[in-house]
Design a protein around this motif. Structure first.
Motif: not given
Length: 316
Positions: A2-3, A32, A34, A87, A89, A102-103, A106-107, A110, A159
């Protein structure tokens, strides 16, 4: 994955463990997958030892260590090359960037399908005179020059979709203008998110007032490169032709005047128009040659390595 979290750093031994634990807590609470990429930009303290210990405790921690200090842009470039998350960061290592953001970032990448989201430290805890006011002036100039409508170009918390970091070349001190580089590369869906800024907890800032002077010079550079970097002849050639035409016009006028209109008048070399004609034709020729040389250099240049890695952790 994911990250990927890419963290360039220089002499941040006191904050690394706390930053790592905070990021891991956010990742685990959101389920996540990561990786954390620490890029040690030639630290002279024990930062690399701290990163090594963290990588032994957490296999998701990876590290790159430069032989010496090559600069934040080079550190980001190295991290972008190795990042594998959907993604990516970026954040600073001094705990002034909040991992709880971060969330949300990320949203936006994504789910909302932004190419790039830049943090905006709307409320800052820096010195008003030495940082806040120069930063506002710098951001205003960057917006007007680049056309990218962001309030905070220099925020380290950003991001990116993975394909963005794989297609942009961050060099020199161009980390301030990554949104501009992304736009020039064709990634035009650029967003902004207000993020929490925190007062520095450990150490001192690594940047002085000279960063704003360098920032404005870099802004001029990126303006030129974004418009004429692939076609320098379009600028220098056009200026050369204009200057040469002006000089030739003066020379033609002097010739006609001396031969037909006023043969018994002053010598041509005693008239100021002669020196204007001479200077503008010479300058015009130099501009044209500069454009021609720029085209030759552009077509023959080879990519040079801009930094040298000393050690790696958990990376091939």
């Amino acid at each position: 994955m994911n990250i990927s979290v890419v963290i360039p750093l220089l002499n941040e031994e006191e904050s690394l463990k706390e930053l790592h634990d905070w990021i891991v807590s956010v990742m685990q609470s959101n389920s996540y997958s990561y990786e954390i990429l620490f890029i040690d930009d030639g630290s002279t303290d024990t930062s690399w030892s701290v990163i090594s210990k963290l990588s032994e405790l957490n296999e998701n921690v990876k590290g790159i260590r430069f032989l010496k200090n090559f600069g934040k842009s080079q550190a980001l470039h190295a991290g972008f090359e190795k990042a594998i998350g959907d993604v990516v960061i970026t954040m600073d290592a001094d705990l002034q960037d909040n991992p709880e953001e971060i969330p949300g970032l990320y949203q936006m990448i994504s789910t909302d399908k932004f190419d790039l989201v830049s943090g905006w430290k709307k409320k800052r805890y820096d010195s008003v005179i030495s940082k806040n006011l120069p930063s506002k002036l710098f951001n205003w100039a960057a917006r007007r020059t680049s056309g990218v409508k962001l309030n905070d170009f220099n925020c380290g918390l950003k991001a990116y979709a993975n394909q963005v970091v794989k297609h942009i070349d961050v060099y020199g001190e161009m980390h301030r203008y990554i949104p501009v580089l992304a736009q020039n590369a064709g990634f035009i869906k650029i967003g902004e998110k207000v993020v929490q800024h925190q007062a520095r907890k450990y150490g001192t800032t690594k940047f002085g007032m000279n960063r704003f002077i360098n920032g404005f010079l870099d802004l001029l550079t990126i303006w030129f490169i974004s418009r004429f970097g692939r076609r320098p002849m379009h600028l220098f050639g056009a200026l050369g032709v204009i200057m040469f035409i002006i000089g030739f016009g003066f020379a033609f006028y002097l010739g006609v005047d001396k031969l037909f209109l006023n043969p018994s008048g002053r010598l041509i070399t005693q008239r100021p128009q002669f020196y204007i004609a001479l200077a503008t034709m010479i300058i015009g020729s130099q501009f044209f040659i500069a454009g021609f040389l720029g085209e030759l250099i552009l077509r023959s240049k080879k990519q040079q390595q801009r930094y040298h890695i000393k050690d790696k952790l958990n990376l091939s």
